[in-house]
Write an enzyme that holds these catalytic residues in place. Structure first.
Site, PDB file in Angstrom:
ATOM      1  CE  LYS A 121      -3.399   2.372   2.538  1.00  0.00           C
ATOM      2  NZ  LYS A 121      -5.028   2.071   3.715  1.00  0.00           N
ATOM      3  CG  ASP A 227     -13.027   5.756   7.042  1.00  0.00           C
ATOM      4  OD1 ASP A 227     -14.013   6.142   6.874  1.00  0.00           O
ATOM      5  OD2 ASP A 227     -11.852   5.308   5.814  1.00  0.00           O
TER       6      ASP A 227
HETATM    7  N1  ADP Z   1      -4.097  -6.820   2.248  1.00  0.00           N
HETATM    8  C1  ADP Z   1      -4.623  -6.245   0.459  1.00  0.00           C
HETATM    9  N2  ADP Z   1      -4.470  -7.625  -0.036  1.00  0.00           N
HETATM   10  C2  ADP Z   1      -5.401  -7.290  -1.386  1.00  0.00           C
HETATM   11  N3  ADP Z   1      -6.143  -6.477  -2.068  1.00  0.00           N
HETATM   12  C3  ADP Z   1      -5.940  -4.703  -0.376  1.00  0.00           C
HETATM   13  C4  ADP Z   1      -5.236  -5.026   0.695  1.00  0.00           C
HETATM   14  N4  ADP Z   1      -5.378  -3.950   0.930  1.00  0.00           N
HETATM   15  C5  ADP Z   1      -5.749  -3.457   0.565  1.00  0.00           C
HETATM   16  N5  ADP Z   1      -6.394  -3.927  -1.435  1.00  0.00           N
HETATM   17  C6  ADP Z   1      -7.152  -2.962  -1.755  1.00  0.00           C
HETATM   18  O1  ADP Z   1      -6.983  -2.073  -1.944  1.00  0.00           O
HETATM   19  C7  ADP Z   1      -7.853  -0.764  -1.973  1.00  0.00           C
HETATM   20  C8  ADP Z   1      -7.294   0.401  -1.454  1.00  0.00           C
HETATM   21  O2  ADP Z   1      -6.730   0.075   0.580  1.00  0.00           O
HETATM   22  P1  ADP Z   1      -7.137   0.261   1.921  1.00  0.00           P
HETATM   23  O3  ADP Z   1      -5.912  -0.317   2.046  1.00  0.00           O
HETATM   24  O4  ADP Z   1      -8.728   0.023   1.750  1.00  0.00           O
HETATM   25  O5  ADP Z   1      -6.630   2.205   1.254  1.00  0.00           O
HETATM   26  P2  ADP Z   1      -7.799   3.450   1.542  1.00  0.00           P
HETATM   27  O6  ADP Z   1      -7.007   4.370   2.639  1.00  0.00           O
HETATM   28  O7  ADP Z   1      -7.041   4.217   0.098  1.00  0.00           O
HETATM   29  O8  ADP Z   1      -9.262   3.385   1.108  1.00  0.00           O
HETATM   30  C9  ADP Z   1      -9.196  -1.673  -0.881  1.00  0.00           C
HETATM   31  O9  ADP Z   1     -10.410  -1.712  -1.166  1.00  0.00           O
HETATM   32  C10 ADP Z   1      -8.515  -3.145  -1.926  1.00  0.00           C
HETATM   33  O10 ADP Z   1      -9.182  -3.312  -2.858  1.00  0.00           O
END
Ligand code: ADP
Ligand code: MG
Length: 292
Positions: A121, A227
């Protein structure tokens, strides 16, 4: 990703120059050539040569309006510094396709030397809005020099620490693997967000399961997500629940924690009521959290 291609063309001296600019950026947005030379400990010729090279790769922004020429890193350079460090620490070895774009991040797949798949991320706050800066105010304190670089680094650190805390409760949340600068590496989830499920076999079970996790995290770790909603809960084929996106979490002694806890639960109740006709009572749920 363009970054992966550039990564292979940069030498360690280029990274040292980028790191030198990064160091200087702690004090001011643009860093003078002489300061870059100082931080890199390179002679001036090498400094100039490396600056020219990374400038050609479009990794730095030049400011020639003042008396001295100065440079600042752009977002791509910061990504490269982070990726380079994660590779050197043997946390990841290769970048894969993008998994998702969140409100303030890009999430990529990546693998390590043993072909384990992880999610990477990368925080990109300030790209669209600085909405969440307010939530980071606690962390930033009174520091006036609040650059995007610093904010995103703090965000990654904060989420990494929350992930670690939540992971220790054995609830199936993504395992944190490592972090560097504005990026975190965590276990990859093979599911999709709740919002993308048109139907669920046993929504009652999933609802109870989510509330249960929120309760355990509140009671055992003293943490409120802040959130929570159908976007930040991943459900896999087996019905495992995985709560992601812990940036905005607060400790239960935070003045806003009760308000946020209520809002989190309200979001879940509303979603399951509207989509799956499951009735629940937010107050009863909160009260059940407070008695152990
Ligand atoms: N550990 C993970 N494995 C697979 N997909 C992930 C993972 N973490 C995040 N994602 C994908 O990335 C998107 C954004 O991650 P998120 O942590 O919700 O970030 P934001 O704070 O930008 O919303 C998620 O909705 C998911 O689709
Ligand atoms: Mg999200």
């Amino acid at each position: 990703m363009e970054a992966a291609k550039i990564l292979t063309q940069l030498e360690k001296e280029d990274f040292r120059i980028l790191s030198a600019i990064e160091l200087g950026m702690k004090r001011s947005k643009y860093v003078k050539i002489n300061d870059i030379r100082f931080y890199s400990r390179y002679p001036i010729e090498e400094t100039l040569y490396r600056l020219k090279k990374v400038h050609k790769f479009d990794l730095i922004i030049r400011d020639s309006s003042g008396h001295d020429i100065a440079y600042t890193l752009n977002a791509l350079a910061y990504d490269l510094l982070g990726l380079h460090a994660l590779v050197r620490q043997n946390i990841i070895s290769q970048l894969g396709p993008i998994l998702g774009k969140g409100k303030e991040s890009d999430v990529y797949s990546c693998i390590d030397d043993n072909e384990n798949i992880y999610a990477l991320k990368i925080y990109r706050m300030g790209r669209r809005s600085f909405k969440n800066i307010k939530n980071l105010r606690d962390l930033i304190g009174e520091r006036s020099h609040l650059s995007w670089l610093y904010v995103n680094r703090l965000a990654a650190k904060k989420e990494y620490e929350s992930l670690k805390e939540v992971y220790s409760l054995n609830l199936n949340t993504p395992k944190p693997i490592g972090y560097n600068r504005h990026m975190i590496v965590m276990e990859y989830l093979r599911g999709k967000e709740l919002i993308y499920y048109k139907s669920i076999d046993d929504p009652e079970y999933i609802f109870d399961h989510i509330i249960d996790q929120v309760r355990i995290i509140f009671q055992e770790a003293g943490l409120v997500h802040g959130d929570l909603g159908e976007f930040n809960i991943v459900v896999d084929e087996q019905g495992n629940i995985l709560i992601i996106d812990w940036l905005q979490s607060v400790k239960s002694d935070h003045p806003n924690s009760r308000y946020l806890l209520r809002r989190d639960i309200q979001n879940i109740c509303d979603y399951f009521k509207n989509k799956f006709h499951i009735e629940s009572n937010v107050d009863d749920i909160i009260n059940s959290f407070l008695v152990r």
